[in-house]
Design an enzyme around this catalytic site. Structure first.
Site, PDB file in Angstrom:
ATOM      1  N   LYS A 108       0.837  -1.217   0.000  1.00  0.00           N
ATOM      2  CA  LYS A 108       0.000   0.000   0.000  1.00  0.00           C
ATOM      3  C   LYS A 108       0.866   1.260   0.000  1.00  0.00           C
ATOM      4  O   LYS A 108       0.653   2.168  -0.802  1.00  0.00           O
ATOM      5  CB  LYS A 108      -0.941   0.018   1.225  1.00  0.00           C
ATOM      6  CG  LYS A 108      -1.882  -1.170   1.313  1.00  0.00           C
ATOM      7  CD  LYS A 108      -2.795  -1.081   2.517  1.00  0.00           C
ATOM      8  CE  LYS A 108      -2.116  -1.114   3.868  1.00  0.00           C
ATOM      9  NZ  LYS A 108      -1.398  -2.375   4.181  1.00  0.00           N
TER      10      LYS A 108
ATOM     11  N   ARG B 231      -9.915   0.460   8.576  1.00  0.00           N
ATOM     12  CA  ARG B 231      -9.378  -0.848   8.946  1.00  0.00           C
ATOM     13  C   ARG B 231     -10.424  -1.725   9.616  1.00  0.00           C
ATOM     14  O   ARG B 231     -10.130  -2.833  10.036  1.00  0.00           O
ATOM     15  CB  ARG B 231      -8.221  -0.644   9.920  1.00  0.00           C
ATOM     16  CG  ARG B 231      -6.870  -0.717   9.238  1.00  0.00           C
ATOM     17  CD  ARG B 231      -5.816  -0.530  10.290  1.00  0.00           C
ATOM     18  NE  ARG B 231      -4.633  -1.270   9.997  1.00  0.00           N
ATOM     19  CZ  ARG B 231      -3.616  -0.768   9.284  1.00  0.00           C
ATOM     20  NH1 ARG B 231      -3.674   0.426   8.770  1.00  0.00           N
ATOM     21  NH2 ARG B 231      -2.543  -1.511   9.101  1.00  0.00           N
TER      22      ARG B 231
ATOM     23  N   ARG C 256      11.924  -6.352   5.398  1.00  0.00           N
ATOM     24  CA  ARG C 256      11.940  -4.968   5.888  1.00  0.00           C
ATOM     25  C   ARG C 256      12.434  -4.913   7.338  1.00  0.00           C
ATOM     26  O   ARG C 256      13.113  -3.965   7.733  1.00  0.00           O
ATOM     27  CB  ARG C 256      10.537  -4.351   5.776  1.00  0.00           C
ATOM     28  CG  ARG C 256      10.573  -2.869   6.081  1.00  0.00           C
ATOM     29  CD  ARG C 256       9.265  -2.195   5.814  1.00  0.00           C
ATOM     30  NE  ARG C 256       8.218  -2.708   6.680  1.00  0.00           N
ATOM     31  CZ  ARG C 256       6.940  -2.428   6.541  1.00  0.00           C
ATOM     32  NH1 ARG C 256       6.537  -1.658   5.556  1.00  0.00           N
ATOM     33  NH2 ARG C 256       6.044  -2.908   7.369  1.00  0.00           N
TER      34      ARG C 256
ATOM     35  N   ARG D 192      11.664  -1.743  11.573  1.00  0.00           N
ATOM     36  CA  ARG D 192      10.410  -1.147  12.073  1.00  0.00           C
ATOM     37  C   ARG D 192       9.918  -1.986  13.250  1.00  0.00           C
ATOM     38  O   ARG D 192       9.876  -3.212  13.165  1.00  0.00           O
ATOM     39  CB  ARG D 192       9.364  -1.122  10.934  1.00  0.00           C
ATOM     40  CG  ARG D 192       8.295  -0.070  11.151  1.00  0.00           C
ATOM     41  CD  ARG D 192       7.420   0.077   9.930  1.00  0.00           C
ATOM     42  NE  ARG D 192       6.100  -0.497  10.163  1.00  0.00           N
ATOM     43  CZ  ARG D 192       5.097  -0.401   9.309  1.00  0.00           C
ATOM     44  NH1 ARG D 192       5.265   0.207   8.160  1.00  0.00           N
ATOM     45  NH2 ARG D 192       3.933  -0.938   9.607  1.00  0.00           N
TER      46      ARG D 192
ATOM     47  N   ARG E  12      -0.602  -8.770  13.301  1.00  0.00           N
ATOM     48  CA  ARG E  12      -1.134  -7.819  12.305  1.00  0.00           C
ATOM     49  C   ARG E  12      -1.915  -8.578  11.233  1.00  0.00           C
ATOM     50  O   ARG E  12      -2.972  -8.107  10.779  1.00  0.00           O
ATOM     51  CB  ARG E  12       0.017  -7.021  11.674  1.00  0.00           C
ATOM     52  CG  ARG E  12       0.539  -5.930  12.606  1.00  0.00           C
ATOM     53  CD  ARG E  12       1.921  -5.478  12.235  1.00  0.00           C
ATOM     54  NE  ARG E  12       1.999  -4.864  10.927  1.00  0.00           N
ATOM     55  CZ  ARG E  12       3.136  -4.718  10.231  1.00  0.00           C
ATOM     56  NH1 ARG E  12       4.275  -5.164  10.732  1.00  0.00           N
ATOM     57  NH2 ARG E  12       3.122  -4.135   9.072  1.00  0.00           N
TER      58      ARG E  12
HETATM   59  P1  AP5 Z   1       4.710  -1.500   1.956  1.00  0.00           P
HETATM   60  O1  AP5 Z   1       4.517  -0.693   0.738  1.00  0.00           O
HETATM   61  O2  AP5 Z   1       5.228  -0.841   3.187  1.00  0.00           O
HETATM   62  O3  AP5 Z   1       3.366  -2.299   2.277  1.00  0.00           O
HETATM   63  P2  AP5 Z   1       2.141  -1.855   3.167  1.00  0.00           P
HETATM   64  O4  AP5 Z   1       0.956  -2.568   2.639  1.00  0.00           O
HETATM   65  O5  AP5 Z   1       2.105  -0.349   3.244  1.00  0.00           O
HETATM   66  O6  AP5 Z   1       2.621  -2.504   4.525  1.00  0.00           O
HETATM   67  P3  AP5 Z   1       2.706  -1.925   5.967  1.00  0.00           P
HETATM   68  O7  AP5 Z   1       3.421  -2.973   6.759  1.00  0.00           O
HETATM   69  O8  AP5 Z   1       3.298  -0.553   6.017  1.00  0.00           O
HETATM   70  O9  AP5 Z   1       1.183  -1.843   6.266  1.00  0.00           O
HETATM   71  P4  AP5 Z   1       0.390  -1.950   7.549  1.00  0.00           P
HETATM   72  O10 AP5 Z   1      -0.985  -1.854   7.059  1.00  0.00           O
HETATM   73  O11 AP5 Z   1       0.704  -3.117   8.416  1.00  0.00           O
HETATM   74  O12 AP5 Z   1       0.991  -0.716   8.378  1.00  0.00           O
HETATM   75  P5  AP5 Z   1       0.476   0.751   8.668  1.00  0.00           P
HETATM   76  O13 AP5 Z   1       1.660   1.612   8.643  1.00  0.00           O
HETATM   77  O14 AP5 Z   1      -0.705   1.116   7.870  1.00  0.00           O
HETATM   78  O15 AP5 Z   1       5.643  -2.735   1.558  1.00  0.00           O
HETATM   79  C1  AP5 Z   1       6.090  -3.676   2.527  1.00  0.00           C
HETATM   80  C2  AP5 Z   1       7.466  -4.189   2.112  1.00  0.00           C
HETATM   81  O16 AP5 Z   1       7.345  -4.887   0.875  1.00  0.00           O
HETATM   82  C3  AP5 Z   1       8.493  -3.068   1.891  1.00  0.00           C
HETATM   83  O17 AP5 Z   1       9.746  -3.510   2.316  1.00  0.00           O
HETATM   84  C4  AP5 Z   1       8.468  -2.879   0.369  1.00  0.00           C
HETATM   85  O18 AP5 Z   1       9.688  -2.392  -0.126  1.00  0.00           O
HETATM   86  C5  AP5 Z   1       8.164  -4.284  -0.123  1.00  0.00           C
HETATM   87  N1  AP5 Z   1       7.399  -4.306  -1.388  1.00  0.00           N
HETATM   88  C6  AP5 Z   1       6.356  -3.506  -1.732  1.00  0.00           C
HETATM   89  N2  AP5 Z   1       5.909  -3.819  -2.972  1.00  0.00           N
HETATM   90  C7  AP5 Z   1       6.698  -4.837  -3.405  1.00  0.00           C
HETATM   91  C8  AP5 Z   1       6.731  -5.603  -4.600  1.00  0.00           C
HETATM   92  N3  AP5 Z   1       5.878  -5.389  -5.594  1.00  0.00           N
HETATM   93  N4  AP5 Z   1       7.655  -6.573  -4.715  1.00  0.00           N
HETATM   94  C9  AP5 Z   1       8.529  -6.823  -3.700  1.00  0.00           C
HETATM   95  N5  AP5 Z   1       8.565  -6.126  -2.535  1.00  0.00           N
HETATM   96  C10 AP5 Z   1       7.658  -5.155  -2.396  1.00  0.00           C
HETATM   97  O19 AP5 Z   1      -0.049   0.597  10.177  1.00  0.00           O
HETATM   98  C11 AP5 Z   1       0.837   0.281  11.236  1.00  0.00           C
HETATM   99  C12 AP5 Z   1       0.061   0.189  12.533  1.00  0.00           C
HETATM  100  O20 AP5 Z   1      -0.538   1.466  12.832  1.00  0.00           O
HETATM  101  C13 AP5 Z   1      -1.112  -0.790  12.558  1.00  0.00           C
HETATM  102  O21 AP5 Z   1      -0.715  -2.115  12.831  1.00  0.00           O
HETATM  103  C14 AP5 Z   1      -1.977  -0.191  13.679  1.00  0.00           C
HETATM  104  O22 AP5 Z   1      -1.463  -0.498  14.936  1.00  0.00           O
HETATM  105  C15 AP5 Z   1      -1.815   1.297  13.449  1.00  0.00           C
HETATM  106  N6  AP5 Z   1      -2.858   1.833  12.530  1.00  0.00           N
HETATM  107  C16 AP5 Z   1      -2.659   2.367  11.290  1.00  0.00           C
HETATM  108  N7  AP5 Z   1      -3.827   2.720  10.742  1.00  0.00           N
HETATM  109  C17 AP5 Z   1      -4.786   2.406  11.651  1.00  0.00           C
HETATM  110  C18 AP5 Z   1      -6.200   2.495  11.648  1.00  0.00           C
HETATM  111  N8  AP5 Z   1      -6.871   2.966  10.584  1.00  0.00           N
HETATM  112  N9  AP5 Z   1      -6.865   2.069  12.748  1.00  0.00           N
HETATM  113  C19 AP5 Z   1      -6.215   1.602  13.820  1.00  0.00           C
HETATM  114  N10 AP5 Z   1      -4.872   1.457  13.885  1.00  0.00           N
HETATM  115  C20 AP5 Z   1      -4.165   1.859  12.807  1.00  0.00           C
END
Ligand code: AP5
Length: 190
Positions: free
Chosen positions: A13, A88, A127, A133, A144
């Protein structure tokens, strides 16, 4: 263009939102990034959120909505946005609809990035090594993914029910996935 990016942790994402931001010239709003900024700043909200995030649980809906309302009060969202990490759960999806209806800016399309669970785990392990992280530890990743399946996966059906869902295969190079997203946007919107 008002887009919501959906997908499990590690589905890409954030990676794709950064490219979409450049392409569409609209802000990328990542609730994970907003929360990490609070944690880095050591604010009371950040201190409260850190422990929850490190366990891989969801921060409270109330905190997230207040944060989102503040972000949408800024002028740069008037021309559109890419929302990453919100909603979410179904309560957040309803809250988002109500907020955007009030602002007269309904979601145009939700894009679901589809990636096999084994690959998600591999990406997040990669990562964890590269960036350290704090919620990429094996225990937090497991949690997660569980939270995603239980709370967030139903949001996909929420947008399907509104005929605003595009499912995109999220495996392949970053550019390949991006090209699929652009094709989906064109197909559904233009
Ligand atoms: P990346 O692009 O970072 O993927 P992502 O889907 O953004 O993954 P995240 O781990 O950041 O998402 P998340 O939803 O767990 O975390 P968030 O920050 O929203 O890619 C991941 C890896 O893969 C990277 O190393 C990248 O380089 C690699 N990659 C990408 N595309 C690729 C490809 N095509 N091929 C190969 N490699 C690739 O949330 C974190 C925390 O915040 C949550 O757990 C929660 O505690 C809190 N939070 C956030 N939003 C809310 C909400 N709305 N409500 C409640 N709590 C919330």
């Amino acid at each position: 263009m008002r887009l919501v990016l959906l997908g499990a942790p590690g589905s890409g994402k954030g990676t794709q939102a950064a490219k979409l931001k450049e392409h569409l010239q609209v802000p990328h709003i990542s609730t994970g990034e907003l929360l990490r900024a609070e944690v880095a700043a050591g604010s009371p909200l950040g201190r409260q959120a850190k422990e929850v995030m490190d366990r891989g649980e969801l921060v409270s809906d109330q905190i997230l909505l207040a944060m989102l309302e503040e972000r949408f009060s800024r002028d740069d969202t008037r021309q559109g946005f890419i929302l990453d990490g919100y909603p979410r759960n179904i309560a957040q999806a309803n809250a988002l609809d109500a907020l955007l209806q009030r602002l007269g800016q309904p979601v145009d399309l939700a894009i679901q990035l589809d990636v096999d669970p084994e690959l998600l785990i591999q990406r997040l392990a990669g990562r964890a090594q590269a960036e350290g992280r704090s919620d990429d530890s094996p225990d937090a990743v497991r949690n997660r993914l569980r939270v995603y399946n239980e709370a967030t996966a139903p949001v996909v059906d929420y947008y399907r029910g509104q005929h605003k869902l595009a499912c995109v295969f999220g495996v392949g190079s970053v550019d390949e996935v991006f090209a699929r997203i652009l094709a989906a946007v064109e197909e559904h919107i233009e």
